[in-house]
Design an enzyme around this catalytic site. Sequence first.
Site, short mmCIF file in Angstrom:
data_model
loop_
_atom_site.label_atom_id
_atom_site.label_comp_id
_atom_site.label_asym_id
_atom_site.label_seq_id
_atom_site.Cartn_x
_atom_site.Cartn_y
_atom_site.Cartn_z
N LEU A 87 14.12 -21.83 -3.36
CA LEU A 87 12.88 -21.50 -4.06
C LEU A 87 12.92 -21.89 -5.53
CD1 LEU A 87 11.93 -17.99 -2.65
CD2 LEU A 87 10.91 -20.18 -2.11
N CYS A 88 13.49 -23.06 -5.79
CA CYS A 88 13.47 -23.51 -7.17
C CYS A 88 12.99 -24.95 -7.23
CB CYS A 88 14.81 -23.32 -7.85
SG CYS A 88 16.18 -23.91 -6.87
N GLY A 89 11.94 -25.23 -6.49
CA GLY A 89 11.34 -26.55 -6.56
C GLY A 89 12.27 -27.62 -6.00
#
Lengths: 292, 136
Positions: A87-89
Amino acid sequence: MPSTRDIRRRIKSVKNTAQITKAMQMVASAKMRKAQQAALAGRPYAALMNKVLAHATAGAGDFTHELLEHRPVKKRAVILISTDKGLCGALNTNLLREAAKFDKESTVFICAGKKAGQWAARTKRTIAAEFSYKDNPQFGEARAISKFAQEMFIKGEVDEVIVLYTNFISTLTQKPEARPMLPIIEIKGVQSGIHGDSEKVALEQSSVDYLFEPSAAEVLGELLPRALNFEVYQFLLEAKASEHSSRMVAMKNATDNAKQLIKSLTLEYNKLRQANITKELLEITTAQMAMG
Amino acid sequence: MANTLKLEIVTPDAVTYSDSVEMVTLPGVEGEMGVYPQHVPLMTQIAPGEIVVRKGGQEQLLAVGEGFVEITGESVSILTDMAIAADNIDEAKVEEARKRAEARLAEKVTAEEEAAVRASLANAVAQLNVKRRQRR
């Protein structure tokens, strides 16, 4: 055609998602500030350390150290610094794309962070070791990684050590970068990298012969491992700053998208509701006219 | 001819000191040494102790941890894990840190940990010494 109830249910679920991403964004932005500060504060030290190191190795005369030894590269180790969580791009995707470019046969990976380990296992790379590091990286954690790499190099198991990490440029940009770490002579290219071209240290200007006290062997023997440990530490800090920045941006986008979605769903819901009312009114008046 | 030194003291957390000074005294591993401008290029290690900076006839004290020093004719660059100006030392806090480190050493610890604790103990002692000296 979905019923009004279906749409209502969807709006609710999107709202929940938005709430979660919003919370994650807040957390990430708080952590981001801390991590960015730590990364930026470490830079002058790293720059000076590299300068001193460059001067020291250039001015040490015929002194050699086992960490300075150049060998033809048959095997190389890559220290892969990734995040623990997703969930960090596109951060990890970009990083691992770079990692995949290394030759499968002649490269061993030293993984830091869970994502790196998972990737290496999935793509069947050779893993020499897996390390973890905390949200606020500790110097001890960096030292463990750096020591392990140095031992591999000194024992001759690998002829080159490269660090692959995500360099923090700004909140919106982070770039995966590969930096040679060992043999140390290569380090001279590094300092210009982390800290921009302005701080490039020209080797010519450092051709001064330094005196060493107590002796070149003792000073360099202390300085070299310490500089490497610190370098790895700085890499961890940069990677963390990148991770939190990237997560913050990704979560902000997710929240914005969810809000957009809620807006359009609400519009659709209202239209449907209105249509239903109109329909009902029509039915009543038609029924009345038929009876009358 | 330059008659000042550019002194830079940098720790992993921040640039603690960056200014032109007339003279600086360092706690070298082989004893204290004073550095004036036009010093011969030298690379050395420092032990936890105190740095005396002289600028404009005024002396300033700083406590430092162990580290490395690069001296050229016109600059002194100090890389250390700790550097605190005497005025910023909180004596009570440091005394507490020293006690904690000593207590920690009395317990059984790994060699790695012991080295770390010993380093922080030395740092605490250096800070206390600087503070006492400043008062005199």
